[in-house]
Motif scaffolding. Structure first.
Motif, PDB file in Angstrom:
ATOM      1  N   PRO A 107      40.377 -72.186 -62.075  1.00 53.49           N
ATOM      2  CA  PRO A 107      40.149 -72.174 -60.615  1.00 53.49           C
ATOM      3  C   PRO A 107      39.226 -71.019 -60.222  1.00 53.49           C
ATOM      4  CG  PRO A 107      42.493 -72.363 -61.143  1.00 53.49           C
ATOM      5  CD  PRO A 107      41.793 -72.007 -62.420  1.00 53.49           C
ATOM      6  N   ILE A 108      38.339 -71.293 -59.262  1.00 55.60           N
ATOM      7  CA  ILE A 108      37.382 -70.266 -58.826  1.00 55.60           C
ATOM      8  C   ILE A 108      37.589 -69.897 -57.354  1.00 55.60           C
ATOM      9  CG2 ILE A 108      34.947 -69.649 -58.609  1.00 55.60           C
ATOM     10  CD1 ILE A 108      35.776 -69.985 -61.480  1.00 55.60           C
ATOM     11  N   PHE A 110      47.875 -81.293 -56.773  1.00 58.80           N
ATOM     12  CA  PHE A 110      46.997 -80.262 -57.334  1.00 58.80           C
ATOM     13  C   PHE A 110      47.349 -79.952 -58.787  1.00 58.80           C
ATOM     14  CE2 PHE A 110      46.673 -79.519 -52.790  1.00 58.80           C
ATOM     15  CZ  PHE A 110      45.309 -79.294 -52.613  1.00 58.80           C
ATOM     16  N   THR A 111      48.353 -80.640 -59.312  1.00 65.11           N
ATOM     17  CA  THR A 111      48.774 -80.398 -60.689  1.00 65.11           C
ATOM     18  C   THR A 111      48.717 -81.671 -61.534  1.00 65.11           C
ATOM     19  OG1 THR A 111      51.074 -80.578 -59.897  1.00 65.11           O
ATOM     20  CG2 THR A 111      50.174 -78.365 -60.201  1.00 65.11           C
ATOM     21  N   SER A 134      44.890 -70.121 -58.726  1.00 67.98           N
ATOM     22  CA  SER A 134      45.773 -71.192 -59.162  1.00 67.98           C
ATOM     23  C   SER A 134      45.141 -72.517 -58.779  1.00 67.98           C
ATOM     24  CB  SER A 134      47.145 -71.068 -58.487  1.00 67.98           C
ATOM     25  OG  SER A 134      47.909 -72.241 -58.693  1.00 67.98           O
ATOM     26  N   LEU A 135      45.582 -73.607 -59.420  1.00 66.01           N
ATOM     27  CA  LEU A 135      45.130 -74.921 -58.973  1.00 66.01           C
ATOM     28  C   LEU A 135      45.661 -75.247 -57.584  1.00 66.01           C
ATOM     29  CD1 LEU A 135      45.400 -77.256 -62.105  1.00 66.01           C
ATOM     30  CD2 LEU A 135      43.343 -76.707 -60.810  1.00 66.01           C
ATOM     31  N   GLY A 172      54.493 -73.640 -52.622  1.00 67.59           N
ATOM     32  CA  GLY A 172      54.592 -73.707 -54.077  1.00 67.59           C
ATOM     33  C   GLY A 172      53.491 -72.954 -54.785  1.00 67.59           C
ATOM     34  N   HIS A 173      52.503 -72.452 -54.030  1.00 70.79           N
ATOM     35  CA  HIS A 173      51.404 -71.686 -54.629  1.00 70.79           C
ATOM     36  C   HIS A 173      51.907 -70.373 -55.219  1.00 70.79           C
ATOM     37  CE1 HIS A 173      47.635 -69.397 -54.933  1.00 70.79           C
ATOM     38  NE2 HIS A 173      48.290 -68.427 -54.326  1.00 70.79           N
ATOM     39  N   THR A 174      51.365 -70.019 -56.368  1.00 67.79           N
ATOM     40  CA  THR A 174      51.572 -68.689 -56.936  1.00 67.79           C
ATOM     41  C   THR A 174      50.285 -68.255 -57.619  1.00 67.79           C
ATOM     42  OG1 THR A 174      52.966 -67.346 -58.393  1.00 67.79           O
ATOM     43  CG2 THR A 174      52.444 -69.548 -59.146  1.00 67.79           C
ATOM     44  N   ASN A 175      49.990 -66.961 -57.591  1.00 66.40           N
ATOM     45  CA  ASN A 175      48.742 -66.439 -58.155  1.00 66.40           C
ATOM     46  C   ASN A 175      48.853 -66.273 -59.672  1.00 66.40           C
ATOM     47  OD1 ASN A 175      47.188 -66.203 -55.753  1.00 66.40           O
ATOM     48  ND2 ASN A 175      48.346 -64.367 -55.213  1.00 66.40           N
ATOM     49  N   SER A 176      49.031 -67.364 -60.370  1.00 67.60           N
ATOM     50  CA  SER A 176      49.318 -67.309 -61.809  1.00 67.60           C
ATOM     51  C   SER A 176      48.194 -66.646 -62.604  1.00 67.60           C
ATOM     52  CB  SER A 176      49.577 -68.720 -62.343  1.00 67.60           C
ATOM     53  OG  SER A 176      50.771 -69.234 -61.807  1.00 67.60           O
TER      54      SER A 176
END
Length: 533
Positions: free
Chosen positions: A496-497, A440-441, A332-333, A340-344
């Motif tokens: 994202p890497i 980050f968004t 994710s970004l 608020g992170h999620t592995n989208s």
């Protein structure tokens, strides 16, 4: 933090200050009492960027690390993180329930380093100047939501915002909102060269060779009045062409501290073979690395191409084999250490799969192999970048779905070319301006995004970003940020890497090391001091 490469900033994802007890400067400086800090940031004045250290122009981690020492802001993020607190201000607060009007009162007796009083009018001038210059490659987007700036008297300033923005105090804590004297900074044009003037904790003087800064001398500003406690009198920042040169200078005791950027090998060696008297501490790291796309370029205009790339990239291999313990995969970004992170990306694509990528391309009637060139900068994000892009090339080409080449370019030419849209696919890094998921968004998805990307998402710009900024309780915006991350995973304007880990290594005898670099990779040189024992 382009930055934020900003930016950014811009490293292998780690900052590792290494500090010697006696402040031995050797050839690094003339004053034996000065702490000497090494870095690999390249501060260059060129035709494309004649004003690298102007707060209205500079938007890279290395630039901001100079500005933070010299230009004062109304707010700052305290030790250990958390909500911003007053710095040049005595107090700041929203004056309405909608978070659209923000009032600050300056501390009494503030002065610029030359002795001239700092007033609310100087704050207004500085902010209006950034907005008026509106540098295409600059940090103006952080102030884009300001409608007007009003002064009530010599010490009171009010910011009227176009839309509610609970993150605004964070933005006032960044160098884009730094207070500068109008006598040194023209209202409608950039201040060229390498001098910075302000009311911050230090004054500065740059040593320049061939239009490149090689040393920055910081001297404690006796007129400084603010919230920061300055624990030393002098710091010298030595800028090296690469990490090997910086490491050599450290080994020969010409510098006291290495910061930005150690190589993965240097960090790994200290992890596996600790030196006597050296303490290595892992700290939170918020730096991310990603591929960016010019979504108007014919090669990647169809999002199926970008989705297929997301389907086959093996982040774990890149993080593990190229960067070792200094990086981890990013899906994710928003990095995993930010609320608020999620592995989208993982949720949408799962494990790397050539078969799934082929199906994506086939359904869009895209002929394979897709020919692409991946562009990267050779001298801005650390020596691991070249190996990273060779690994990406192999991953894509091994599928048979892509015919990928890679091309490296020095940052001085790379960044202007990227902003112009010369590259269909390119590698970038990001150091956050402030530790909030918004940073980050919005810099990637909002208008005036720092990549100058043609990508537009009406859902992100008109609904999700404004909605997320209404929430004073940032945890209440988690669902909105999940939707934003899902938009990125679906449309893939960026891929994202990995995210970096950050280390600080120090020698016995120097205090403040744990505070000298924060989670956003900001240098806070005022924290360093010799142990008097």
């Amino acid at each position: 933090m382009n930055r934020k490469t900003l930016v950014l900033p811009a490293v292998v994802g780690l900052l590792a200050p290494v500090l010697a007890a006696c402040g031995a400067s050797g050839d690094g400086g003339d004053d034996k009492d000065a702490v000497v800090v090494g870095a690999t940031d390249q501060l260059v004045a060129s035709k494309d960027n004649p004003a690298p250290l102007d707060p209205a122009i500079g938007y890279e981690a290395g630039v901001w690390n100079v500005l933070r020492q010299t230009v004062q802001t109304l707010m700052h993020v305290p030790r250990g993180g958390g909500l911003p607190v007053p710095e040049a201000a005595e107090s700041c607060a929203f004056t309405d329930t909608q978070n659209e009007s923000y009032r600050c009162k300056l501390r009494s007796g503030l002065e610029f380093a030359d002795g001239r009083p700092v007033t609310a009018d100087d704050v207004k001038y500085s902010v209006d100047r950034v907005i008026g210059i509106h540098a295409a490659n600059g940090p103006v987007a952080l102030l884009d939501n300001i409608d007007t700036v009003e002064t009530r008297d010599e010490r009171e300033v009010v910011f009227h915002l176009r839309t509610p923005d609970a993150t605004f105090p964070y933005k006032l804590a960044t160098p884009v909102a730094g207070i500068v004297p109008r006598s040194a900074y023209p209202a409608k044009s950039a201040r060229t060269g390498f001098q910075v003037d302000g009311s911050g904790p230090y004054t500065m003087k740059a040593e320049v060779r061939h239009n490149k800064a090689v040393k920055i001398h910081f001297t404690r500003n006796p007129r400084y009045k603010g919230d920061l406690k300055v624990r030393n009198d002098e710091v010298e920042l030595d800028l090296f062409p690469d990490a090997a040169a910086m490491g050599k200078a450290f080994d020969s005791k010409k510098i006291d501290m290495m910061a930005r950027t150690m190589t993965p090998a240097q960090a790994q060696e200290l992890l596996e073979k600790p030196e006597s008297g050296v303490k290595l501490t892992e700290m939170p790291g918020l730096a991310i690395r990603y591929l960016g796309f010019d979504t108007k370029d014919p090669a990647v205009k169809d999002k199926a191409v970008r989705q297929a790339m997301a389907q086959v990239v093996d982040r774990g291999e890149i993080a593990g084999k190229v960067y070792g313990t200094t990086a981890e995969p990013l899906y994710s970004l928003i990095p995993s250490s930010i609320a608020g992170h999620t592995n989208s990306f993982y949720n949408k694509y799962g494990e790397p799969s050539t078969a799934k990528a082929a199906a994506i391309l086939r359904s869009a009637d895209i002929h394979t192999p897709v020919k692409l060139t991946l562009h990267y900068t050779t001298d801005h994000f650390g020596v691991g970048t070249a190996a990273e892009f060779q690994a990406l090339k192999k991953q894509f080409n091994d599928t048979g779905l892509f015919d990928v080449d890679v091309e490296g370019t020095p940052w001085e030419k790379f960044r202007p070319a990227q902003v112009r849209g010369d590259y269909a696919v390119y590698g970038m890094g990001w150091f956050p301006d402030f530790p909030d998921p918004d940073n980050f968004t919005a810099p990637f998805l909002d208008r005036n995004n720092f990549l100058n990307s043609p990508y537009q998402s009406a859902l992100a710009q008109k609904t999700l970003i404004p909605q997320s900024r209404r929430e004073t309780d940032r945890s209440a915006a988690a669902k909105t940020f999940q939707q934003l991350q899902d938009v990125v995973a679906t449309d893939v304007p960026v891929l994202p890497i990995w995210q970096g880990k950050q280390y600080v290594a120090s020698r016995e005898g120097l205090t403040g090391v744990e505070w000298a670099v924060n989670a956003s990779a900001d240098l806070q040189l005022w924290e360093l001091a010799e142990d008097p024992r």
